[in-house]
Write an enzyme that holds these catalytic residues in place. Structure first.
Site: not given
Length: 204
Positions: A10, A108, A153
């Site tokens: 990310d 995601k 994450c």
């Protein structure tokens, strides 16, 4: 190392300074991550990819404030500011990231009713993203994780990687955390207890 993969979590505009859910110093790791990408045989990226009005957004729950907790059918869920909305500038990878070497991009959080922190599973811990199967089919048994954010994450991806049988390292110097109500120390403990190798090569 043909059996090893670098998984970059990310590294997107909304998680960097100026973004909707900025992690302090999030952009500082880009040069180090790029260097690691250059030296990796296999690179996988993850990308938060929320539809507008996602159920994890505080704005989807009247009267709710960001960073508070609610109960969802799959368990407790932190409510976030709107971020990484599909196709937005905020959802793009950081402009300095050398992303073109990536063999796979795992998106995601695209299911409206469930959030997804981990690169391996949705937050119900049962719906797979397909990453585990991809890595195994490629003969990869060792992963190194970097990116944003350490305590969400990255951390949940590392825990799931270990539970899926991968030898797992998190390079802490190539991550940055949010640290929401002590979440960073708590996640570091969880990762250590689960058998994740934590490296911090600040002298590199």
């Amino acid at each position: 190392m043909a059996d090893q993969a670098l998984v970059v979590i990310d590294l997107q505009n909304d998680f960097c300074p100026g973004g909707a859910l900025a992690v302090i110093g999030g952009d500082e790791i880009v040069p180090l991550v790029n260097d690691m990408i250059r030296h990796a045989d296999h690179v996988v990226l993850t990308q938060d990819w929320h539809p507008a009005g996602h159920s994890s957004f505080a704005s989807s729950h009247p009267g709710a404030q960001p960073f508070t907790m609610i109960e969802m059918p799959y368990g407790q869920q932190t409510l976030w500011p709107d971020h990484c909305i599909q196709g937005s500038l905020g959802s793009d990878f950081h402009s300095g990231l050398a992303w073109t070497k990536a063999e796979l991009v795992i998106r995601k959080g695209f299911r409206p009713a469930i959030d997804s922190y981990s690169a391996f599973f949705e937050n119900d811990h049962t719906t797979p993203t397909g990453l585990g199967g991809y890595l195994r089919e490629r003969g990869i048994d060792t992963v190194t994780l970097v990116g944003l954010a350490t305590d969400f994450c990255v951390g949940f991806s590392a825990l799931d990687a270990v539970s899926q049988g991968f030898k797992t390292t998190v390079r802490l110097d190539a991550c940055r955390g949010i640290d929401l109500n002590g979440s960073l120390d708590a996640m570091l403990r969880r990762m250590r207890d689960a058998g994740v190798t934590l490296e911090d090569n600040l002298s590199d």
